[in-house]
Write a protein that holds these residues in place. Sequence first.
Motif, PDB file in Angstrom:
ATOM      1  N   GLU A 148     -21.046  14.954   6.772  1.00 22.67           N
ATOM      2  CA  GLU A 148     -20.893  16.000   7.784  1.00 22.67           C
ATOM      3  C   GLU A 148     -20.493  17.321   7.139  1.00 22.67           C
ATOM      4  OE1 GLU A 148     -19.368  16.290  12.351  1.00 22.67           O
ATOM      5  OE2 GLU A 148     -18.351  14.891  11.015  1.00 22.67           O
ATOM      6  N   GLY A 149     -21.135  18.384   7.615  1.00 19.81           N
ATOM      7  CA  GLY A 149     -20.800  19.723   7.145  1.00 19.81           C
ATOM      8  C   GLY A 149     -21.471  20.137   5.860  1.00 19.81           C
ATOM      9  N   ARG A 150     -22.328  19.267   5.275  1.00 24.46           N
ATOM     10  CA  ARG A 150     -23.006  19.571   4.028  1.00 24.46           C
ATOM     11  C   ARG A 150     -24.489  19.792   4.306  1.00 24.46           C
ATOM     12  NH1 ARG A 150     -19.958  20.868  -0.158  1.00 24.46           N
ATOM     13  NH2 ARG A 150     -21.321  19.853  -1.678  1.00 24.46           N
ATOM     14  N   ALA A 151     -25.064  20.811   3.679  1.00 29.52           N
ATOM     15  CA  ALA A 151     -26.501  21.044   3.744  1.00 29.52           C
ATOM     16  C   ALA A 151     -27.143  20.247   2.616  1.00 29.52           C
ATOM     17  CB  ALA A 151     -26.808  22.528   3.585  1.00 29.52           C
ATOM     18  N   LEU A 152     -28.053  19.352   2.964  1.00 36.70           N
ATOM     19  CA  LEU A 152     -28.632  18.415   2.011  1.00 36.70           C
ATOM     20  C   LEU A 152     -30.123  18.649   1.873  1.00 36.70           C
ATOM     21  CD1 LEU A 152     -28.539  15.819   0.247  1.00 36.70           C
ATOM     22  CD2 LEU A 152     -28.828  14.515   2.377  1.00 36.70           C
ATOM     23  N   ALA A 207     -28.042  11.424  -5.863  1.00 39.94           N
ATOM     24  CA  ALA A 207     -27.581  12.543  -5.047  1.00 39.94           C
ATOM     25  C   ALA A 207     -26.290  13.110  -5.610  1.00 39.94           C
ATOM     26  CB  ALA A 207     -27.374  12.106  -3.598  1.00 39.94           C
ATOM     27  N   GLY A 208     -26.076  14.402  -5.365  1.00 38.74           N
ATOM     28  CA  GLY A 208     -24.867  15.070  -5.807  1.00 38.74           C
ATOM     29  C   GLY A 208     -24.979  16.548  -5.531  1.00 38.74           C
ATOM     30  N   PRO A 209     -24.029  17.342  -6.017  1.00 35.21           N
ATOM     31  CA  PRO A 209     -24.088  18.792  -5.809  1.00 35.21           C
ATOM     32  C   PRO A 209     -25.411  19.362  -6.308  1.00 35.21           C
ATOM     33  CG  PRO A 209     -21.960  18.149  -6.692  1.00 35.21           C
ATOM     34  CD  PRO A 209     -22.824  16.931  -6.765  1.00 35.21           C
ATOM     35  N   ALA A 210     -26.013  20.244  -5.519  1.00 37.42           N
ATOM     36  CA  ALA A 210     -27.351  20.748  -5.836  1.00 37.42           C
ATOM     37  C   ALA A 210     -27.454  21.383  -7.227  1.00 37.42           C
ATOM     38  CB  ALA A 210     -27.809  21.725  -4.758  1.00 37.42           C
ATOM     39  N   THR A 235     -23.605  22.165  12.854  1.00 35.37           N
ATOM     40  CA  THR A 235     -24.698  21.211  12.706  1.00 35.37           C
ATOM     41  C   THR A 235     -24.931  20.909  11.229  1.00 35.37           C
ATOM     42  OG1 THR A 235     -25.780  22.095  14.681  1.00 35.37           O
ATOM     43  CG2 THR A 235     -27.129  20.745  13.220  1.00 35.37           C
ATOM     44  N   THR A 236     -24.987  19.637  10.888  1.00 32.83           N
ATOM     45  CA  THR A 236     -25.328  19.220   9.532  1.00 32.83           C
ATOM     46  C   THR A 236     -26.845  19.196   9.407  1.00 32.83           C
ATOM     47  OG1 THR A 236     -23.325  17.884   9.322  1.00 32.83           O
ATOM     48  CG2 THR A 236     -25.152  17.329   7.860  1.00 32.83           C
ATOM     49  N   VAL A 237     -27.380  19.856   8.391  1.00 32.44           N
ATOM     50  CA  VAL A 237     -28.833  19.993   8.246  1.00 32.44           C
ATOM     51  C   VAL A 237     -29.303  19.277   6.983  1.00 32.44           C
ATOM     52  CG1 VAL A 237     -30.780  21.589   8.092  1.00 32.44           C
ATOM     53  CG2 VAL A 237     -28.763  22.221   9.440  1.00 32.44           C
ATOM     54  N   VAL A 238     -30.332  18.447   7.148  1.00 34.94           N
ATOM     55  CA  VAL A 238     -31.012  17.783   6.040  1.00 34.94           C
ATOM     56  C   VAL A 238     -32.432  18.329   5.994  1.00 34.94           C
ATOM     57  CG1 VAL A 238     -31.800  15.589   5.073  1.00 34.94           C
ATOM     58  CG2 VAL A 238     -29.638  15.692   6.352  1.00 34.94           C
ATOM     59  N   MET A 239     -32.864  18.801   4.833  1.00 37.50           N
ATOM     60  CA  MET A 239     -34.185  19.396   4.701  1.00 37.50           C
ATOM     61  C   MET A 239     -34.966  18.701   3.591  1.00 37.50           C
ATOM     62  SD  MET A 239     -35.292  23.233   3.418  1.00 37.50           S
ATOM     63  CE  MET A 239     -34.392  24.126   4.689  1.00 37.50           C
ATOM     64  N   ASP A 279     -36.682  25.776  -5.833  1.00 39.80           N
ATOM     65  CA  ASP A 279     -35.972  27.055  -5.776  1.00 39.80           C
ATOM     66  C   ASP A 279     -35.263  27.225  -4.433  1.00 39.80           C
ATOM     67  OD1 ASP A 279     -36.892  27.819  -8.365  1.00 39.80           O
ATOM     68  OD2 ASP A 279     -38.793  28.447  -7.487  1.00 39.80           O
ATOM     69  N   LEU A 280     -35.937  26.843  -3.369  1.00 37.87           N
ATOM     70  CA  LEU A 280     -35.315  26.875  -2.047  1.00 37.87           C
ATOM     71  C   LEU A 280     -34.133  25.914  -1.983  1.00 37.87           C
ATOM     72  CD1 LEU A 280     -35.180  27.605   0.970  1.00 37.87           C
ATOM     73  CD2 LEU A 280     -36.935  25.854   1.376  1.00 37.87           C
ATOM     74  N   ALA A 281     -34.302  24.725  -2.541  1.00 35.43           N
ATOM     75  CA  ALA A 281     -33.213  23.741  -2.516  1.00 35.43           C
ATOM     76  C   ALA A 281     -31.990  24.271  -3.242  1.00 35.43           C
ATOM     77  CB  ALA A 281     -33.681  22.429  -3.150  1.00 35.43           C
ATOM     78  N   LEU A 282     -32.187  24.909  -4.403  1.00 33.90           N
ATOM     79  CA  LEU A 282     -31.064  25.453  -5.159  1.00 33.90           C
ATOM     80  C   LEU A 282     -30.374  26.569  -4.387  1.00 33.90           C
ATOM     81  CD1 LEU A 282     -29.445  25.556  -7.837  1.00 33.90           C
ATOM     82  CD2 LEU A 282     -31.135  27.217  -8.649  1.00 33.90           C
ATOM     83  N   ARG A 283     -31.155  27.396  -3.756  1.00 30.95           N
ATOM     84  CA  ARG A 283     -30.603  28.532  -3.013  1.00 30.95           C
ATOM     85  C   ARG A 283     -29.864  28.091  -1.758  1.00 30.95           C
ATOM     86  NH1 ARG A 283     -34.502  32.687   0.382  1.00 30.95           N
ATOM     87  NH2 ARG A 283     -32.889  33.466   1.790  1.00 30.95           N
ATOM     88  N   TRP A 284     -30.411  27.087  -1.068  1.00 28.04           N
ATOM     89  CA  TRP A 284     -29.953  26.782   0.285  1.00 28.04           C
ATOM     90  C   TRP A 284     -28.961  25.635   0.378  1.00 28.04           C
ATOM     91  CZ3 TRP A 284     -30.829  22.216   3.021  1.00 28.04           C
ATOM     92  CH2 TRP A 284     -30.505  22.263   4.383  1.00 28.04           C
ATOM     93  N   ALA A 285     -29.123  24.609  -0.462  1.00 28.74           N
ATOM     94  CA  ALA A 285     -28.418  23.348  -0.233  1.00 28.74           C
ATOM     95  C   ALA A 285     -27.069  23.283  -0.934  1.00 28.74           C
ATOM     96  CB  ALA A 285     -29.292  22.182  -0.684  1.00 28.74           C
ATOM     97  N   ASP A 286     -26.149  22.555  -0.312  1.00 26.48           N
ATOM     98  CA  ASP A 286     -24.903  22.178  -0.985  1.00 26.48           C
ATOM     99  C   ASP A 286     -25.155  20.993  -1.909  1.00 26.48           C
ATOM    100  OD1 ASP A 286     -23.290  24.041   0.532  1.00 26.48           O
ATOM    101  OD2 ASP A 286     -23.432  22.646   2.219  1.00 26.48           O
ATOM    102  N   ASP A 287     -25.921  20.024  -1.407  1.00 21.51           N
ATOM    103  CA  ASP A 287     -26.207  18.794  -2.144  1.00 21.51           C
ATOM    104  C   ASP A 287     -27.712  18.593  -2.230  1.00 21.51           C
ATOM    105  OD1 ASP A 287     -23.428  18.117  -2.313  1.00 21.51           O
ATOM    106  OD2 ASP A 287     -23.534  17.378  -0.254  1.00 21.51           O
TER     107      ASP A 287
END
Length: 288
Positions: free
Chosen positions: A32-36, A222-225, A193-197, A203-211
């Motif tokens: 919860e609370g992490r952008a994945l 899985a782990g920190p982006a 809202t927790t978002v999974v993409m 490049d988008l994943a590095l810019r946007w995601a926490d994990d």
Amino acid sequence: MSETALVALRGASFAYEDGPTVLKGLDFDVCEGRALALLGRNGSGKTTLMRLLSGGLRPRDGRLTVEGLPVTYDRKGLTRLRTTVQLVVQDPDDQLFAASVAQDVSFGPLNLGLPDSEVRARVDEALAALDITALADRPTHLLSYGQRKRTAIAGAVAMRPRVLILDEPTAGLDPDGQERLLAALDALRSSGTTVVMATHDVDLALRWADDAALLTPAGVRAGPAPSMLARTDLLQAAGLRLPWGIATAQLLRAHGLLDDATPGPRTAEELAAVFASAAAVERTRADG
């Protein structure tokens, strides 16, 4: 199980009828609370994983849990799951079917049996969140591709899920459409809202995601982006390249322009700021 896991798969395996096993013995957490960001080559099982998390598919083995409680696949259990987790598929035309935008967005809340006033409130809230309030009465067949994407997401948001899963949400969008969608997703994240993409765009994943979660033939890692997307071995196994931000940071550090403690740039603007800072340091040294 992770104490912060809102939704989790444990020992999950799945195979389509008359097909090979797609996922086997998978453990996977949505915290919860992490952008994945979910990444992997075509055929790696990303879509299957998303459908398992949202209840569209049922694990052959293992279990799906929400806040530690196993999901049951009867009507009551699936209703509980779908008010917690919503999946938006890649092609909005697979999800939109009503005559107008507002009618389409209202479909889910109406199926929950909510009062009309509550349905209207949810529709208004979802349209505003995706910046498409002005399109409420627009026929869905007259929408642009980007507008259809945002309408499909608004339909999921109207369910007020705690987890929103998006399959390649930026695919097919022009740069302006991508930025508007990302701004809407940032607003949703800010509201809880927790978002999974799922995406192929490192490049988008590095810019946007926490994990970041990388699906490889050996399983999911899985782990920190920033650290996951710097793992060239995992990226190669997942059929992905090194993000430009990671490669740029390595080059900057090799030339003494970025220290190890400072995060690398994730956007062109952040790269420009690194160079501006380095130039300022050089001017100070020259003046001294």
